[in-house]
Design an enzyme around this catalytic site. Structure first.
Site, PDB file in Angstrom:
ATOM      1  N   PRO A 135      39.294  45.823  47.427  1.00 57.71           N
ATOM      2  CA  PRO A 135      37.947  45.522  47.945  1.00 57.71           C
ATOM      3  C   PRO A 135      37.952  45.070  49.410  1.00 57.71           C
ATOM      4  O   PRO A 135      36.962  45.240  50.102  1.00 57.71           O
ATOM      5  CB  PRO A 135      37.458  44.391  47.042  1.00 57.71           C
ATOM      6  CG  PRO A 135      38.612  43.949  46.210  1.00 57.71           C
ATOM      7  CD  PRO A 135      39.690  44.975  46.297  1.00 57.71           C
ATOM      8  N   THR A 136      39.041  44.496  49.867  1.00 59.35           N
ATOM      9  CA  THR A 136      39.184  43.958  51.228  1.00 59.35           C
ATOM     10  C   THR A 136      38.064  42.982  51.601  1.00 59.35           C
ATOM     11  O   THR A 136      37.563  43.009  52.727  1.00 59.35           O
ATOM     12  CB  THR A 136      39.275  45.078  52.316  1.00 59.35           C
ATOM     13  OG1 THR A 136      38.005  45.723  52.463  1.00 59.35           O
ATOM     14  CG2 THR A 136      40.325  46.113  51.975  1.00 59.35           C
ATOM     15  N   GLY A 137      37.729  42.126  50.634  1.00 61.34           N
ATOM     16  CA  GLY A 137      36.655  41.140  50.840  1.00 61.34           C
ATOM     17  C   GLY A 137      36.840  40.325  52.110  1.00 61.34           C
ATOM     18  O   GLY A 137      35.915  40.214  52.927  1.00 61.34           O
ATOM     19  N   ASN A 158      44.415  43.737  37.772  1.00 60.41           N
ATOM     20  CA  ASN A 158      44.178  42.486  38.504  1.00 60.41           C
ATOM     21  C   ASN A 158      42.661  42.190  38.503  1.00 60.41           C
ATOM     22  O   ASN A 158      41.882  42.992  37.993  1.00 60.41           O
ATOM     23  CB  ASN A 158      44.732  42.657  39.925  1.00 60.41           C
ATOM     24  CG  ASN A 158      43.889  43.625  40.717  1.00 60.41           C
ATOM     25  OD1 ASN A 158      43.382  44.600  40.166  1.00 60.41           O
ATOM     26  ND2 ASN A 158      43.718  43.374  41.986  1.00 60.41           N
ATOM     27  N   PRO A 159      42.238  41.064  39.115  1.00 59.19           N
ATOM     28  CA  PRO A 159      40.830  40.645  38.992  1.00 59.19           C
ATOM     29  C   PRO A 159      39.771  41.640  39.457  1.00 59.19           C
ATOM     30  O   PRO A 159      38.694  41.696  38.874  1.00 59.19           O
ATOM     31  CB  PRO A 159      40.773  39.371  39.827  1.00 59.19           C
ATOM     32  CG  PRO A 159      42.141  38.810  39.732  1.00 59.19           C
ATOM     33  CD  PRO A 159      43.061  39.998  39.726  1.00 59.19           C
ATOM     34  N   CYS A 160      40.018  42.358  40.515  1.00 60.34           N
ATOM     35  CA  CYS A 160      38.929  43.268  40.952  1.00 60.34           C
ATOM     36  C   CYS A 160      39.101  44.682  40.440  1.00 60.34           C
ATOM     37  O   CYS A 160      38.341  45.592  40.803  1.00 60.34           O
ATOM     38  CB  CYS A 160      38.810  43.216  42.466  1.00 60.34           C
ATOM     39  SG  CYS A 160      38.534  41.545  43.048  1.00 60.34           S
ATOM     40  N   GLY A 161      40.105  44.918  39.590  1.00 55.82           N
ATOM     41  CA  GLY A 161      40.203  46.182  38.856  1.00 55.82           C
ATOM     42  C   GLY A 161      40.987  47.288  39.519  1.00 55.82           C
ATOM     43  O   GLY A 161      41.201  48.336  38.930  1.00 55.82           O
ATOM     44  N   GLU A 162      41.426  47.063  40.777  1.00 58.04           N
ATOM     45  CA  GLU A 162      42.052  48.170  41.499  1.00 58.04           C
ATOM     46  C   GLU A 162      43.543  48.320  41.217  1.00 58.04           C
ATOM     47  O   GLU A 162      44.140  49.326  41.604  1.00 58.04           O
ATOM     48  CB  GLU A 162      41.824  48.031  43.012  1.00 58.04           C
ATOM     49  CG  GLU A 162      42.594  46.923  43.720  1.00 58.04           C
ATOM     50  CD  GLU A 162      41.927  45.564  43.627  1.00 58.04           C
ATOM     51  OE1 GLU A 162      41.008  45.406  42.803  1.00 58.04           O
ATOM     52  OE2 GLU A 162      42.334  44.647  44.360  1.00 58.04           O
ATOM     53  N   CYS A 184      48.015  40.356  43.533  1.00 57.01           N
ATOM     54  CA  CYS A 184      47.715  40.827  42.175  1.00 57.01           C
ATOM     55  C   CYS A 184      48.823  40.549  41.177  1.00 57.01           C
ATOM     56  O   CYS A 184      49.992  40.871  41.436  1.00 57.01           O
ATOM     57  CB  CYS A 184      47.506  42.336  42.178  1.00 57.01           C
ATOM     58  SG  CYS A 184      46.448  42.900  43.482  1.00 57.01           S
TER      59      CYS A 184
HETATM   60  N1  UDP Z   1      41.842  37.850  44.984  1.00 59.00           N
HETATM   61  C1  UDP Z   1      41.915  36.573  44.452  1.00 59.00           C
HETATM   62  N2  UDP Z   1      40.994  35.626  44.841  1.00 59.00           N
HETATM   63  C2  UDP Z   1      40.002  35.898  45.722  1.00 59.00           C
HETATM   64  C3  UDP Z   1      39.921  37.196  46.256  1.00 59.00           C
HETATM   65  C4  UDP Z   1      40.857  38.143  45.867  1.00 59.00           C
HETATM   66  O1  UDP Z   1      42.784  36.286  43.647  1.00 59.00           O
HETATM   67  O2  UDP Z   1      39.196  34.991  46.046  1.00 59.00           O
HETATM   68  C5  UDP Z   1      42.849  38.880  44.601  1.00 59.00           C
HETATM   69  C6  UDP Z   1      42.408  39.755  43.451  1.00 59.00           C
HETATM   70  O3  UDP Z   1      43.532  40.167  42.706  1.00 59.00           O
HETATM   71  C7  UDP Z   1      41.801  40.937  44.156  1.00 59.00           C
HETATM   72  C8  UDP Z   1      42.786  41.110  45.279  1.00 59.00           C
HETATM   73  O4  UDP Z   1      43.089  39.766  45.673  1.00 59.00           O
HETATM   74  O5  UDP Z   1      41.700  42.027  43.305  1.00 59.00           O
HETATM   75  C9  UDP Z   1      42.315  41.880  46.465  1.00 59.00           C
HETATM   76  O6  UDP Z   1      41.058  41.399  46.891  1.00 59.00           O
HETATM   77  P1  UDP Z   1      40.564  41.607  48.380  1.00 59.00           P
HETATM   78  O7  UDP Z   1      40.993  42.945  48.840  1.00 59.00           O
HETATM   79  O8  UDP Z   1      39.105  41.269  48.431  1.00 59.00           O
HETATM   80  O9  UDP Z   1      41.400  40.470  49.149  1.00 59.00           O
HETATM   81  P2  UDP Z   1      41.654  40.177  50.693  1.00 59.00           P
HETATM   82  O10 UDP Z   1      43.080  40.570  50.964  1.00 59.00           O
HETATM   83  O11 UDP Z   1      40.648  40.920  51.516  1.00 59.00           O
HETATM   84  O12 UDP Z   1      41.481  38.703  50.819  1.00 59.00           O
END
Ligand code: UDP
Length: 571
Positions: A419-421, A269-273, A88
């Site tokens: 979000p932990t995508g 940051n992009p997802c708002g958290e 972020c």
């Molecule tokens: N993010 C990004 N690109 C992506 C996915 C996430 O830059 O394709 C950044 C963004 O700032 C988001 C943060 O990573 O808010 C956390 O996202 P997420 O928890 O989904 O990431 P992970 O660590 O699971 O990949």
């Protein structure tokens, strides 16, 4: 190691080190070893060689057991030449041509390293305002957003992952209507999430159905008025249309700004958290709640001792990341080491609830959410205080609210719910604090592969109870819920609720429950059924406002053509 097929696929595609021919240089175990070693090395000067080994082992075990994972850039880049470990960033955009393009360049550097960037466009003069040096007129925030978007599009080809952006405009900016409608067409500005920066003054005006002022940022002049209720309804209409814009409550972000002397928070940051100051970065990490359980005499309970232990180690880990991180710009280096913010959060919350036999949409789960997050917040502060005793407070401590409180912490913030995508795919659990999206579903993974997935907790129970069959899982995938399936016992139907079984107010209440004990913000999508009305959207916004959330993002099923997750689409 307990990684499922999807997790291995994702890791091989993007996370594991490769040579120039694309040949893998490490396996997942090797990746966790590389990360543990690099992150533990921050303690090199302060502990003996033996203690350093123990720390490294602790970090490794925590990741390899999938109890805790740091954000993706840490997994990808720790111990490797790029070395950029944060997810972020927030960058300022000054109202000058040099400033705007400098920020585009800086954003490109951050995207290349796997970080996401947030910006406020609120300082830019509105469309049609005069440009002194040329005698021409300004093109306004939305037109510059398109330039940022195009730059992101070009850079994403070469980066470790898709660059993501957040664009924010204050609700009192004269171009706010252009901004609110700028993503009406799904194909526009696709590399941005957008949120309207809402003020308390605006919300009061909506409640009283009054006009509010539009202010030109470069002059401070009031250049117009608008009915607040009409503007609010326009936001609702656009969000109903395709989920954008979201809203963030700017005054709340600043109410909780722990270093107001250093600057105002104008973006997340992009997802708002993660609200951040301009040029500030933050590294995140998430505890897998699905692993924080124990069996006592055949009864499943939350294992608070394990949770405490994991929080303590995770805070140590994330604090170390700040020291070994290679920041993309000197300004970011200075700011990020100055506040030492970290963002510890959770994933696997819905899975934990299923294992505990608690429906997501129930008061018991809201109470448990508060209890668990209170515990994590409290333990993370204790861990940060202990670190401060050993290693010192964060450098900007004297400019923070903590000096007035007399609490010596090492980190300006400790908690954030991400979000932990991808992390949730690696850990094989439900993402962040979201409910199960479906019991079984089709996932469009990278390269447009389609996979049928069954929630592993459900699969296990279905097997034990003897009602599992592939045929049933396909039927469930088509329907998107297990409600009404005669072959599934009723108590299981009540516990394994999906996003769409849950009314919007439970989504918001869950967000509010976690927000109550989170320093930063909470990533959550309030999922609505396709038939949801404008009033449903408006109600969700109001409830979030009344329950002290820091923002809201809603999404009405099927309202965008391209979705990552699909239910009811089995071929
Ligand atoms: N993010 C990004 N690109 C992506 C996915 C996430 O830059 O394709 C950044 C963004 O700032 C988001 C943060 O990573 O808010 C956390 O996202 P997420 O928890 O989904 O990431 P992970 O660590 O699971 O990949």
């Amino acid at each position: 190691m307990n990684l499922n097929e999807n997790a291995i696929k994702v890791l091989e595609k993007r996370y594991l080190a490769k040579d120039e021919n694309g040949k893998l240089l490490e396996n997942p175990e090797g990746m966790f070893k590389r990360v543990a070693r690099a992150v533990a090395s921050a303690d090199k000067e302060s502990v003996s060689a033996e203690e350093l080994k123990d720390i490294e082992q602790e970090f490794y075990d925590m990741m390899a057991n999938l109890d805790f994972l740091p954000n993706s850039p840490t997994l990808m880049n720790a111990g490797r030449p790029l070395g950029q470990l944060s997810a972020c960033f927030v960058l300022p955009i000054e109202d000058t041509m040099e400033g705007i393009f400098e920020t585009i360049k800086n954003a490109a550097l951050i995207h290349k390293s796997g970080g996401g960037t947030g910006f406020s466009f609120s300082r830019l003069r509105p469309k049609g305002a005069s440009v002194n040096s040329t005698g021409g007129v300004a093109s306004g925030p939305v037109s510059f957003m398109k330039v940022f978007n195009a730059a992101t599009e070009a850079v994403k080809q070469g980066g470790t992952r898709r660059g993501a952006n957040m664009g924010i405009l204050r609700v009192d900016h004269p171009d706010i209507m252009d901004f609110i409608t700028c993503k009406k067409n799904n194909a526009d500005i696709t590399n941005f999430n957008i949120s309207v920066g809402i003020t308390e003054e605006f919300m009061n005006a909506v409640e009283k159905n009054e006009d509010y002022n539009l202010v030109e940022p470069n002059t401070g002049n009031i250049v117009g008025k608008h009915n607040a209720k009409e503007m609010f309804d326009l936001i609702v209409d656009m969000a109903w249309n395709n989920g954008e814009p979201g809203i963030i409550f700017l005054d709340r972000l600043n109410r909780d700004n722990v270093t107001p002397e250093i600057g105002q928070i104008e973006s997340t940051n992009p997802c708002g958290e993660q609200p951040l100051l301009p040029y500030e970065a933050c590294n995140l990490g998430s505890i897998n709640l699905s692993n924080m359980l124990k069996d006592i005499g055949g009864k499943t309970e939350v294992d608070f001792d394990k949770l405490r232990n994991t929080v303590r180690k995770a805070v140590h880990f994330l604090d170390n990341v700040i020291d070994v991180n290679k920041y993309p710009l000197p300004e970011i280096d200075e700011m990020t080491r100055g506040t030492r913010k970290i963002g510890l959060g959770v994933m696997g919350w819905a899975d934990m609830l299923c294992k505990l036999n608690i429906p997501y949409n129930s008061q018991i789960s809201i109470d448990l959410a508060e209890k668990i997050m209170y515990f994590i917040q409290d333990e993370s502060k204790k861990a940060s205080i202990e670190l401060a005793e050993r290693k010192g407070v964060f450098p900007y401590y004297d400019k923070s609210i903590y000096k007035d409180l007399g609490v010596k912490v090492r980190n300006a913030t400790t908690t954030t719910i991400a979000p932990t995508g991808t992390l949730s795919i690696i850990a094989g659990v439900s993402s962040g604090i979201e409910p199960l999206f479906a019991i079984s579903y089709i996932r469009n993974v990278m390269d447009n592969d389609e996979l049928i997935e069954v929630n592993p907790v459900f699969k296990q129970i279905a097997n034990t109870e003897g009602f599992y069959s592939d045929e049933l899982m396909r039927r469930i995938a088509k329907r998107g819920t297990i409600k009404g399936f005669g072959e599934i016992p009723e108590n299981i139907q009540n516990v394994f609720v999906t996003s769409h079984d849950i009314s919007p107010d439970w989504h918001v209440r869950m967000q509010a429950a976690f927000q109550k004990y989170t320093d930063n913000a909470v990533s959550k999508t309030v999922n609505l059924k396709n038939e949801a009305t404008h009033k449903d959207v408006s109600d969700a916004f109001w409830l979030a406002y009344k329950t002290n959330c820091k923002g809201v993002t809603i999404y009405r099923d099927g309202s965008r053509d391209l979705q990552v997750l699909n239910i009811g689409k089995v071929k």
